[in-house]
Write an enzyme that holds these catalytic residues in place. Structure first.
Site, PDB file in Angstrom:
ATOM      1  N   HIS A   1       0.883  -1.186   0.000  1.00 16.16           N
ATOM      2  CA  HIS A   1       0.000   0.000   0.000  1.00 16.16           C
ATOM      3  C   HIS A   1       0.914   1.228   0.000  1.00 16.16           C
ATOM      4  CE1 HIS A   1      -3.534   2.339   0.559  1.00 16.16           C
ATOM      5  NE2 HIS A   1      -3.848   2.057   1.804  1.00 16.16           N
TER       6      HIS A   1
ATOM      7  N   ILE B   1       7.827  -5.605  -8.143  1.00 12.06           N
ATOM      8  CA  ILE B   1       8.480  -4.312  -8.283  1.00 12.06           C
ATOM      9  C   ILE B   1       7.538  -3.260  -7.704  1.00 12.06           C
ATOM     10  CG2 ILE B   1       9.571  -2.716  -9.905  1.00 12.06           C
ATOM     11  CD1 ILE B   1      10.838  -5.602  -9.730  1.00 12.06           C
TER      12      ILE B   1
ATOM     13  N   ASP C   1       2.838   6.028  -6.590  1.00 11.44           N
ATOM     14  CA  ASP C   1       4.000   5.958  -5.701  1.00 11.44           C
ATOM     15  C   ASP C   1       5.338   6.024  -6.418  1.00 11.44           C
ATOM     16  OD1 ASP C   1       2.665   5.774  -3.247  1.00 11.44           O
ATOM     17  OD2 ASP C   1       2.142   3.704  -3.673  1.00 11.44           O
TER      18      ASP C   1
ATOM     19  N   HIS D   1      -1.800  -2.106  -9.974  1.00  8.65           N
ATOM     20  CA  HIS D   1      -2.865  -1.580  -9.133  1.00  8.65           C
ATOM     21  C   HIS D   1      -4.022  -2.557  -9.069  1.00  8.65           C
ATOM     22  CE1 HIS D   1      -5.745   1.267  -7.439  1.00  8.65           C
ATOM     23  NE2 HIS D   1      -4.659   1.845  -6.974  1.00  8.65           N
TER      24      HIS D   1
HETATM   25  N1  COA Z   1       5.665  -6.321  -9.982  1.00  5.59           N
HETATM   26  C1  COA Z   1       5.725  -7.537 -10.538  1.00  5.59           C
HETATM   27  N2  COA Z   1       4.624  -8.270 -10.777  1.00  5.59           N
HETATM   28  C2  COA Z   1       3.434  -7.758 -10.428  1.00  5.59           C
HETATM   29  C3  COA Z   1       3.310  -6.489  -9.837  1.00  5.59           C
HETATM   30  C4  COA Z   1       4.490  -5.768  -9.607  1.00  5.59           C
HETATM   31  N3  COA Z   1       4.446  -4.561  -9.038  1.00  5.59           N
HETATM   32  N4  COA Z   1       2.008  -6.222  -9.604  1.00  5.59           N
HETATM   33  C5  COA Z   1       1.337  -7.293 -10.034  1.00  5.59           C
HETATM   34  N5  COA Z   1       2.187  -8.213 -10.512  1.00  5.59           N
HETATM   35  C6  COA Z   1       1.860  -9.523 -11.052  1.00  5.59           C
HETATM   36  C7  COA Z   1       1.756 -10.515  -9.884  1.00  5.59           C
HETATM   37  O1  COA Z   1       2.981 -11.135  -9.595  1.00  5.59           O
HETATM   38  C8  COA Z   1       0.731 -11.486 -10.423  1.00  5.59           C
HETATM   39  O2  COA Z   1       1.336 -12.331 -11.331  1.00  5.59           O
HETATM   40  P1  COA Z   1       0.916 -13.887 -11.415  1.00  5.59           P
HETATM   41  O3  COA Z   1      -0.544 -13.866 -11.776  1.00  5.59           O
HETATM   42  O4  COA Z   1       1.829 -14.430 -12.441  1.00  5.59           O
HETATM   43  O5  COA Z   1       1.153 -14.432 -10.035  1.00  5.59           O
HETATM   44  C9  COA Z   1      -0.229 -10.577 -11.187  1.00  5.59           C
HETATM   45  O6  COA Z   1       0.553  -9.462 -11.612  1.00  5.59           O
HETATM   46  C10 COA Z   1      -1.400 -10.104 -10.336  1.00  5.59           C
HETATM   47  O7  COA Z   1      -0.867  -9.471  -9.169  1.00  5.59           O
HETATM   48  P2  COA Z   1      -1.560  -9.446  -7.744  1.00  5.59           P
HETATM   49  O8  COA Z   1      -0.572  -8.976  -6.745  1.00  5.59           O
HETATM   50  O9  COA Z   1      -2.264 -10.743  -7.474  1.00  5.59           O
HETATM   51  O10 COA Z   1      -2.691  -8.392  -8.031  1.00  5.59           O
HETATM   52  P3  COA Z   1      -3.372  -7.466  -6.989  1.00  5.59           P
HETATM   53  O11 COA Z   1      -4.586  -6.915  -7.611  1.00  5.59           O
HETATM   54  O12 COA Z   1      -3.496  -8.131  -5.668  1.00  5.59           O
HETATM   55  O13 COA Z   1      -2.204  -6.373  -6.878  1.00  5.59           O
HETATM   56  C11 COA Z   1      -0.996  -4.633  -6.028  1.00  5.59           C
HETATM   57  C12 COA Z   1      -2.319  -5.062  -6.653  1.00  5.59           C
HETATM   58  C13 COA Z   1      -0.978  -3.119  -5.974  1.00  5.59           C
HETATM   59  C14 COA Z   1      -0.916  -5.179  -4.604  1.00  5.59           C
HETATM   60  C15 COA Z   1       0.197  -5.170  -6.860  1.00  5.59           C
HETATM   61  O14 COA Z   1       0.155  -4.657  -8.165  1.00  5.59           O
HETATM   62  C16 COA Z   1       1.515  -4.874  -6.196  1.00  5.59           C
HETATM   63  O15 COA Z   1       1.934  -5.604  -5.290  1.00  5.59           O
HETATM   64  N6  COA Z   1       2.194  -3.767  -6.624  1.00  5.59           N
HETATM   65  C17 COA Z   1       3.409  -3.366  -5.982  1.00  5.59           C
HETATM   66  C18 COA Z   1       3.115  -2.604  -4.697  1.00  5.59           C
HETATM   67  C19 COA Z   1       2.608  -1.211  -4.973  1.00  5.59           C
HETATM   68  O16 COA Z   1       3.123  -0.495  -5.807  1.00  5.59           O
HETATM   69  N7  COA Z   1       1.590  -0.831  -4.188  1.00  5.59           N
HETATM   70  C20 COA Z   1       1.009   0.482  -4.278  1.00  5.59           C
HETATM   71  C21 COA Z   1      -0.338   0.395  -4.916  1.00  5.59           C
HETATM   72  S1  COA Z   1      -1.006   1.994  -5.230  1.00  5.59           S
END
Ligand code: COA
Length: 370
Positions: A217, A251, A307, A256
């Protein structure tokens, strides 16, 4: 057999709100009907804060009064200063705000005055952070009042001890607008859950700070900066990032839960990141960031969220990386508060159910016989 549920409540509508729309048709962000593009370009953060807290844009007189109230509420009670002095120098600044918020709640309890509490927290978060910072880092007890009328100017003044240049002030001001509100994100939903038990505003905000701290987050802006700083050149960034992706590393600052094609806030903050990187001769940092953005798109079809480029803006303004998420708090208090007020207006305890996947019922066995 029970139907498999989406993890993390993804795609679940958990209630109604009149505060923001996020990602309608995959993109876009509106606060109370106003586009984020208009607000970031034309409004001050104080106008946006008023819009979120009091439901409508202020008139000139309302804005003047609001700003005067906020600036008059910046002093911290003596016992809070003593609490801040006890927090160790190596504590995370998010823990300082979480503790500061909770401590203020014991000194100035909420007695049917929710708007007073919100304005007080909006006014005092910068003072809490920078009083602790200068006390622990420079053995100085700073004044938490400044002549700056905007929150952005006040924050920068408290950091550097002098009035900021206008482009830096405006960049921080825009970032505060972009960070102010985002519907049922994890920290806001946390705040609403606390409010739904009829708890107080300080408890809701303290809990929300805890939720924002994590790198999935709000904490992502700090992790994004650590990543960008790791690479000396775009070529190195490209090579090492590809290695990280092939190792299935996440990364931070990309992707999102709601947006599918882009984060509308990212392009706005990216423009400021470029401007400030040029001003502070940190073009290389910006080039590395752009390279990371390109690799993430080419390899994973993932886009930067707010971010990622906010990290460069804050870095160029001179903020230590560990203060990036606290800056998010100083803005998001407005969105959290709007949601607590909205939850209270039509409250129902938030208490979902769960599918039980544990063992069948068992007979209790006395401890001597196990
Ligand atoms: N880097 C690498 N891979 C990513 C990624 C990232 N930042 N965000 C998503 N993915 C990939 C996941 O590994 C997953 O791959 P898979 O299906 O092969 O396992 C797929 O995309 C779906 O990701 P998931 O984490 O399940 O989706 P989500 O809807 O839960 O994720 C976030 C949303 C924001 C948690 C996720 O994109 C993330 O962890 N981002 C990084 C943290 C971040 O920047 N947070 C601030 C949000 S405003």
């Amino acid at each position: 057999m029970a139907e498999k549920k989406a993890g993390g409540l993804a795609g679940i509508v958990a209630g109604e709100t009149a505060i923001a729309t996020v990602g309608k048709a995959g993109l876009g962000l509106n606060y109370r009907g106003y586009s984020i593009y208009d607000l970031a370009e034309r409004a001050s953060f104080e106008e946006v804060a008023y819009l979120l807290i009091y439901s409508d844009l202020p008139t000139e007189a309302e804005l003047d009064e609001f700003q005067a109230r906020i600036t008059s509420k910046r002093e911290l009670p003596k016992s809070l200063l003593l609490v801040l002095e006890q927090i160790p120098a190596d504590a995370h600044p998010m823990d300082v705000l979480r503790t500061g918020c909770s401590a203020l709640g014991t000194l100035e309890q909420e007695n049917n005055n929710q708007y007073d509490v919100v304005e007080r927290l909006l006014a005092t978060f910068p003072g809490m952070l920078f009083y602790w910072h200068h006390y622990q880092q420079h053995h100085k007890k700073i004044k938490t009042q400044t002549a700056e009328t905007s929150l952005a100017g006040h924050i920068l003044y408290l950091l550097h001890g002098k009035a900021p240049e206008e482009d830096m002030r405006r960049a921080v001001d825009v970032s505060l607008t972009l960070y102010a509100e985002h519907e049922f994100n994890a920290s806001t939903f946390t705040g609403r859950i606390v409010a739904s038990t009829l708890s107080d505003m300080y408890s809701a905000v303290t809990a929300a700070i805890g939720a924002l701290r994590g790198p999935l987050h709000g904490g992502a802006n700090e992790k994004a900066m650590e990543l960008i700083e790791k690479f000396k050149t775009p070529a190195e960034a490209e090579k090492k990032l590809k290695d990280m992706l092939s190792n299935k590393e996440k990364i931070m600052g990309f992707g999102h839960r709601v947006y599918r094609e882009s984060d509308p806030r990212s392009n706005i903050i990216k423009t400021w990141a470029k401007k400030l990187a040029e001003k502070t001769q940190k073009e290389n940092l910006y080039s590395v960031a752009e390279c990371i953005e390109k690799v993430m798109w080419d390899e994973k079809h993932l886009f930067p969220n707010l971010d990622f480029y906010s990290a460069i803006v804050y870095h160029c303004c001179g903020f230590p990386t560990s203060m990036f998420t606290p800056l998010f708090v100083m803005s998001r208090i407005t969105g959290w508060a709007a949601h607590v007020v909205e939850q209270r207006e039509n409250n129902k305890l938030i208490r979902p159910g769960a599918d039980y996947v544990g063992p069948e019922q068992k007979d209790y066995v006395e401890i001597q016989s196990r």
